[in-house]
Design an enzyme around this catalytic site. Structure first.
Site, PDB file in Angstrom:
ATOM      1  N   CYS A   2       0.826  -1.206   0.000  1.00 39.03           N
ATOM      2  CA  CYS A   2       0.000   0.000   0.000  1.00 39.03           C
ATOM      3  C   CYS A   2       0.859   1.255   0.000  1.00 39.03           C
ATOM      4  O   CYS A   2       1.947   1.280   0.564  1.00 39.03           O
ATOM      5  CB  CYS A   2      -0.900   0.018   1.230  1.00 39.03           C
ATOM      6  SG  CYS A   2      -1.967  -1.426   1.379  1.00 39.03           S
ATOM      7  N   ARG A  27       4.735  -0.836  -6.398  1.00 41.41           N
ATOM      8  CA  ARG A  27       4.557  -1.681  -5.222  1.00 41.41           C
ATOM      9  C   ARG A  27       3.468  -2.732  -5.423  1.00 41.41           C
ATOM     10  O   ARG A  27       3.432  -3.721  -4.708  1.00 41.41           O
ATOM     11  CB  ARG A  27       4.161  -0.811  -4.008  1.00 41.41           C
ATOM     12  CG  ARG A  27       5.283   0.055  -3.471  1.00 41.41           C
ATOM     13  CD  ARG A  27       4.748   1.022  -2.431  1.00 41.41           C
ATOM     14  NE  ARG A  27       5.839   1.687  -1.720  1.00 41.41           N
ATOM     15  CZ  ARG A  27       6.056   1.585  -0.427  1.00 41.41           C
ATOM     16  NH1 ARG A  27       5.275   0.829   0.311  1.00 41.41           N
ATOM     17  NH2 ARG A  27       7.045   2.232   0.158  1.00 41.41           N
ATOM     18  N   TRP A  74      -3.542  -2.593  -1.345  1.00 38.95           N
ATOM     19  CA  TRP A  74      -3.409  -4.021  -1.615  1.00 38.95           C
ATOM     20  C   TRP A  74      -4.281  -4.725  -0.580  1.00 38.95           C
ATOM     21  O   TRP A  74      -4.058  -4.591   0.629  1.00 38.95           O
ATOM     22  CB  TRP A  74      -1.953  -4.450  -1.498  1.00 38.95           C
ATOM     23  CG  TRP A  74      -1.701  -5.876  -1.860  1.00 38.95           C
ATOM     24  CD1 TRP A  74      -1.626  -6.418  -3.102  1.00 38.95           C
ATOM     25  CD2 TRP A  74      -1.465  -6.957  -0.936  1.00 38.95           C
ATOM     26  NE1 TRP A  74      -1.358  -7.761  -3.022  1.00 38.95           N
ATOM     27  CE2 TRP A  74      -1.257  -8.119  -1.711  1.00 38.95           C
ATOM     28  CE3 TRP A  74      -1.409  -7.046   0.455  1.00 38.95           C
ATOM     29  CZ2 TRP A  74      -1.004  -9.360  -1.121  1.00 38.95           C
ATOM     30  CZ3 TRP A  74      -1.151  -8.269   1.041  1.00 38.95           C
ATOM     31  CH2 TRP A  74      -0.953  -9.415   0.238  1.00 38.95           C
ATOM     32  N   ASN A 110      -1.837   2.251   5.973  1.00 33.02           N
ATOM     33  CA  ASN A 110      -1.060   1.066   5.610  1.00 33.02           C
ATOM     34  C   ASN A 110      -0.874   0.230   6.867  1.00 33.02           C
ATOM     35  O   ASN A 110      -0.654   0.779   7.947  1.00 33.02           O
ATOM     36  CB  ASN A 110       0.328   1.439   5.078  1.00 33.02           C
ATOM     37  CG  ASN A 110       0.277   2.089   3.715  1.00 33.02           C
ATOM     38  OD1 ASN A 110      -0.772   2.166   3.086  1.00 33.02           O
ATOM     39  ND2 ASN A 110       1.420   2.572   3.269  1.00 33.02           N
ATOM     40  N   GLY A 111      -0.901  -1.091   6.722  1.00 34.17           N
ATOM     41  CA  GLY A 111      -0.681  -1.960   7.872  1.00 34.17           C
ATOM     42  C   GLY A 111      -1.904  -2.794   8.196  1.00 34.17           C
ATOM     43  O   GLY A 111      -2.853  -2.876   7.410  1.00 34.17           O
ATOM     44  N   GLU A 493      14.378 -20.137  -6.858  1.00 29.86           N
ATOM     45  CA  GLU A 493      14.084 -18.814  -7.400  1.00 29.86           C
ATOM     46  C   GLU A 493      13.468 -18.923  -8.790  1.00 29.86           C
ATOM     47  O   GLU A 493      12.525 -18.186  -9.125  1.00 29.86           O
ATOM     48  CB  GLU A 493      15.364 -17.977  -7.433  1.00 29.86           C
ATOM     49  CG  GLU A 493      15.247 -16.632  -8.126  1.00 29.86           C
ATOM     50  CD  GLU A 493      14.280 -15.665  -7.459  1.00 29.86           C
ATOM     51  OE1 GLU A 493      14.012 -14.614  -8.051  1.00 29.86           O
ATOM     52  OE2 GLU A 493      13.774 -15.967  -6.357  1.00 29.86           O
ATOM     53  N   LYS A 497       9.753 -17.466  -9.763  1.00 24.37           N
ATOM     54  CA  LYS A 497       9.503 -16.521 -10.847  1.00 24.37           C
ATOM     55  C   LYS A 497       8.399 -17.029 -11.769  1.00 24.37           C
ATOM     56  O   LYS A 497       7.530 -16.271 -12.198  1.00 24.37           O
ATOM     57  CB  LYS A 497      10.784 -16.284 -11.651  1.00 24.37           C
ATOM     58  CG  LYS A 497      11.797 -15.419 -10.964  1.00 24.37           C
ATOM     59  CD  LYS A 497      11.301 -13.985 -10.854  1.00 24.37           C
ATOM     60  CE  LYS A 497      11.931 -13.275  -9.673  1.00 24.37           C
ATOM     61  NZ  LYS A 497      11.419 -13.657  -8.370  1.00 24.37           N
ATOM     62  N   GLU A 500       5.019 -16.765 -10.004  1.00 23.29           N
ATOM     63  CA  GLU A 500       4.645 -15.372  -9.722  1.00 23.29           C
ATOM     64  C   GLU A 500       3.986 -14.703 -10.914  1.00 23.29           C
ATOM     65  O   GLU A 500       2.986 -14.003 -10.755  1.00 23.29           O
ATOM     66  CB  GLU A 500       5.896 -14.553  -9.350  1.00 23.29           C
ATOM     67  CG  GLU A 500       6.315 -14.616  -7.913  1.00 23.29           C
ATOM     68  CD  GLU A 500       7.501 -13.700  -7.646  1.00 23.29           C
ATOM     69  OE1 GLU A 500       7.421 -12.893  -6.719  1.00 23.29           O
ATOM     70  OE2 GLU A 500       8.523 -13.804  -8.373  1.00 23.29           O
ATOM     71  N   HIS A 516      12.682 -39.401  -3.846  1.00 26.58           N
ATOM     72  CA  HIS A 516      12.027 -39.498  -2.544  1.00 26.58           C
ATOM     73  C   HIS A 516      10.603 -38.944  -2.573  1.00 26.58           C
ATOM     74  O   HIS A 516      10.054 -38.597  -1.524  1.00 26.58           O
ATOM     75  CB  HIS A 516      12.858 -38.778  -1.480  1.00 26.58           C
ATOM     76  CG  HIS A 516      14.194 -39.411  -1.238  1.00 26.58           C
ATOM     77  ND1 HIS A 516      14.334 -40.613  -0.583  1.00 26.58           N
ATOM     78  CD2 HIS A 516      15.448 -39.016  -1.594  1.00 26.58           C
ATOM     79  CE1 HIS A 516      15.621 -40.933  -0.535  1.00 26.58           C
ATOM     80  NE2 HIS A 516      16.314 -39.982  -1.142  1.00 26.58           N
ATOM     81  N   LYS A 615       4.827  -5.288  -4.364  1.00 30.14           N
ATOM     82  CA  LYS A 615       6.281  -5.174  -4.460  1.00 30.14           C
ATOM     83  C   LYS A 615       6.936  -5.090  -3.090  1.00 30.14           C
ATOM     84  O   LYS A 615       7.852  -5.824  -2.772  1.00 30.14           O
ATOM     85  CB  LYS A 615       6.638  -3.938  -5.294  1.00 30.14           C
ATOM     86  CG  LYS A 615       8.135  -3.747  -5.512  1.00 30.14           C
ATOM     87  CD  LYS A 615       8.695  -4.858  -6.382  1.00 30.14           C
ATOM     88  CE  LYS A 615      10.168  -4.687  -6.634  1.00 30.14           C
ATOM     89  NZ  LYS A 615      10.731  -5.838  -7.345  1.00 30.14           N
TER      90      LYS A 615
END
Length: 620
Positions: A2, A27, A74, A110-111, A493, A497, A500, A516, A615
């Protein structure tokens, strides 16, 4: 995550508020809004589209004013919908007919307020009606319930009743030249202009408006009026004391960078990595603790282990660093997911170097984990961070500032590789202090690091081959990624990606774990991406490749040139330009970024702003 922008001025501040939101778009958000004091009333516009649509809306509706607040949201509490978008108004209890009609308090936040349910019940019992599912509306009504003609006083009285994290900006219909801000666990800065003052969750939002920035500290409340402001600090009982916070000159860069020849910011940022690595390593002529700040030599000499705290992509850079730290510096290293670390019992050791990793330096989980570690007596702290003015840098004794530049795409690319560069320097500095780095080895490592930008350019030249693979991946819904040793975190990673930005379900495993359990998933419909450097584990990895091939799996292998892994039925190979030893992870992650990017393009997703993600994650 946010974003907040607020202003008190003698000019129409709506264009400034909108511009600030545009600079915070990187963001990630799912709604946005602006509110001003206009004609003696509160006016607002809100949208679940992009900030550009909000801008058109305020122009059409003639929204303007000398004070106001704006927000990108957000969603946490309540769906992404206009009635949940900020700013929120408090409409009083109905006793004040004017307040009930037009709203008296406007607020953005925000929060997360953890006790919002109980506060909501109390306020409803007092006659307040709620029009959203958000925890933010609770704060607006709470401030309204305490308002007795002084907004600054009402906000200060409201804050002790809130549990959780917040940065807020609020103004009142009855006080048309005043905005009040407060922070606790979520970033907020004050901008000082000529005859005007500003609030923002990020100095970037104020780029081009003012470079005079005050970083508010935990518990601060700021009262902004035309051409003046004052700040009070948290107090343990009694009146809150007035405090002075230093004004810093901050040359923040606008997030509205030009795309140039690229389709998306993510693609641009992938191709900026040679420059970003070069900038991050600029001026490193020798390995020395002083690269990490004054006093680093003493700290490095005193510690006997490293604890790395990070989230998401940053945690994978920490996992890679664990291999470096233990093999090169001979220092025991532990990597913890920051959001888990603070909520479990651990065994603290004051001789631990606590290393936090964050692109923004404002990641709430990592900041909270850092504070938890310090509360356990581990006070030797260091951060690898891309923002020199961030909370993370201010909270840590030592720091290495990466120079990736602004990263607008939500999925991190150049921030990740520059983190790896900074962590490799840390490894070498610790090795040198502990007597595990010879002059010859230091010279070799420095030579390899200086060559990284050129080596990365050669990897980026593989893009056409990766595009051909992406066309195959676009029709898939699942994928496996395999790596061993140093390259297992790189496989993680790569899988992150892909999921995402393309929304393909992807998982990564150490290649030795294949038999396994994950081998049960392998069919011709399951692509298996394999990171295959020419290192000590190559022969083991070849056996894992054969396990997949024998089950009819489709292998996509990024192989160093001298691995003798050949293309065959069911085995697709892209050859990396050169083997890069300990620094190989920095090169091998780049084609994985390109694969995710081009697969997402082929599937038509919103590459730079993937659904449900943000972000800078400034809430738990």
């Amino acid at each position: 995550m946010c974003g907040i922008v607020g202003a008190v001025s003698q000019r129409n501040i709506v264009p400034i508020l909108i511009q600030g939101l545009q600079r915070l778009e990187y963001r990630g958000y799912d709604s946005c809004g602006v509110a001003v004091h206009q004609g003696g009333e509160l006016r607002r516009a809100r949208s679940t589209s992009r900030v550009a649509e909000l801008d058109a809306q305020v122009l059409q509706d003639g929204v303007e004013g000398l004070i106001g607040i704006a927000h990108t949201r957000w969603a946490t509490h309540g769906a992404p919908a206009v009635h949940n978008a900020h700013p929120h108004f408090s409409h009083g209890t109905g006793a004040d007919a004017k307040s009930a009609k037009a709203g008296r308090i406007a607020l953005v936040h925000n929060g997360i307020i953890e006790n919002h349910d109980e506060l909501r019940a109390e306020l409803q019992a007092r006659g307040y009606e709620f029009s959203s599912q958000t925890d933010t509306e609770v704060i607006a009504h709470l401030v309204d319930s305490l308002y007795e003609g002084d907004l600054f006083d009402a906000v200060q009285r409201a804050l002790p009743q809130l549990r959780g994290a917040y940065a807020i900006a609020v103004f009142c219909r009855e006080e048309p030249q005043r905005v009040v801000g407060a922070r606790e666990g979520s970033p907020l800065v004050l901008g000082v202009g000529k005859g005007e003052t500003f609030l923002a969750s990020d100095a970037m939002a104020l780029a081009g408006v003012t470079d005079q920035i005050v970083y508010l500290e935990e518990g601060d409340v700021v009262d902004m009026q035309q051409g003046k402001y004052w700040i009070t600090a948290r107090a343990d009982g009694g009146a809150r004391p007035r405090v002075d916070r230093p004004v810093k000159t901050v040359h923040a860069h606008s997030g509205a960078a030009e795309l140039g020849p690229y389709r998306h910011y993510m693609q641009k940022e992938i191709f900026e990595q040679p420059r970003a690595i070069g900038d991050t390593l600029e001026g490193v002529e020798a390995i020395a603790p002083e690269l990490f700040g004054d006093g680093a030599a003493q700290v490095f000499a005193e510690i006997d282990k490293v604890l790395i705290l990070a989230c998401g992509t940053s945690s994978y850079s920490g996992m890679t660093a664990k291999y470096w730290l233990e093999s090169i510096a001979k220092v025991p290293a532990q990597v913890e997911v920051a959001s888990e670390y603070r909520y479990r019992d651990s065994v603290p050791d004051p001789k631990t170097l606590v290393v936090t990793i964050s692109q923004s330096g404002e990641t709430a989980d990592t900041l909270a984990a850092l504070k938890h570690a310090r509360s356990l007596g581990m006070t030797n702290t260091l951060t690898i961070c891309n923002v020199s003015t961030s909370a993370m840098v201010r909270e840590c004794k030592l720091a290495y500032i990466t120079r990736a530049g602004v990263e607008i795409g939500v999925a991190s690319t150049k921030a990740f590789t520059t983190q790896l560069a900074g962590l490799f320097l840390l490894t070498l500095a610790l090795a040198k202090v502990r007597g595990h780095l010879t002059a010859e080895a230091e010279a070799d490592h420095l030579k390899a690091m200086r060559h990284l930008p050129v080596a990365l350019q050669a990897v980026l030249a593989l893009e056409p081959q990766v595009i051909a693979w992406a066309e195959d991946f676009a029709s898939k819904e699942n994928a496996l990624f395999l790596g061993r040793g140093l390259h297992y975190p790189i496989a993680l990673e790569g899988a992150l990606k892909l999921k995402e930005i393309s929304y393909i379900h992807a998982e990564a495993y150490p290649a030795g774990e294949l038999k396994h359990g994950p081998l049960a998933l392998v069919t011709s419909a399951m692509p298996v991406v394999t990171v295959a450097p020419n290192d000590a584990l190559l022969e083991k990895l070849k056996s894992n490749i054969q396990e997949v091939k024998a089950r009819g799996g489709q292998l996509y292998v990024f192989a160093d040139a001298d691995t003798r892994i050949e293309s065959d039925a069911g085995v697709h190979v892209i050859r990396m330009p050169e083997h890069y030893g300990a620094l190989s992870p920095i090169l091998h992650v780049v084609p994985l970024q390109l694969l995710a990017y081009h697969t997402a393009c082929a599937r038509g997703t919103d590459v730079d702003k993937p659904r449900n993600l943000a972000k800078s994650v400034t809430v738990e």
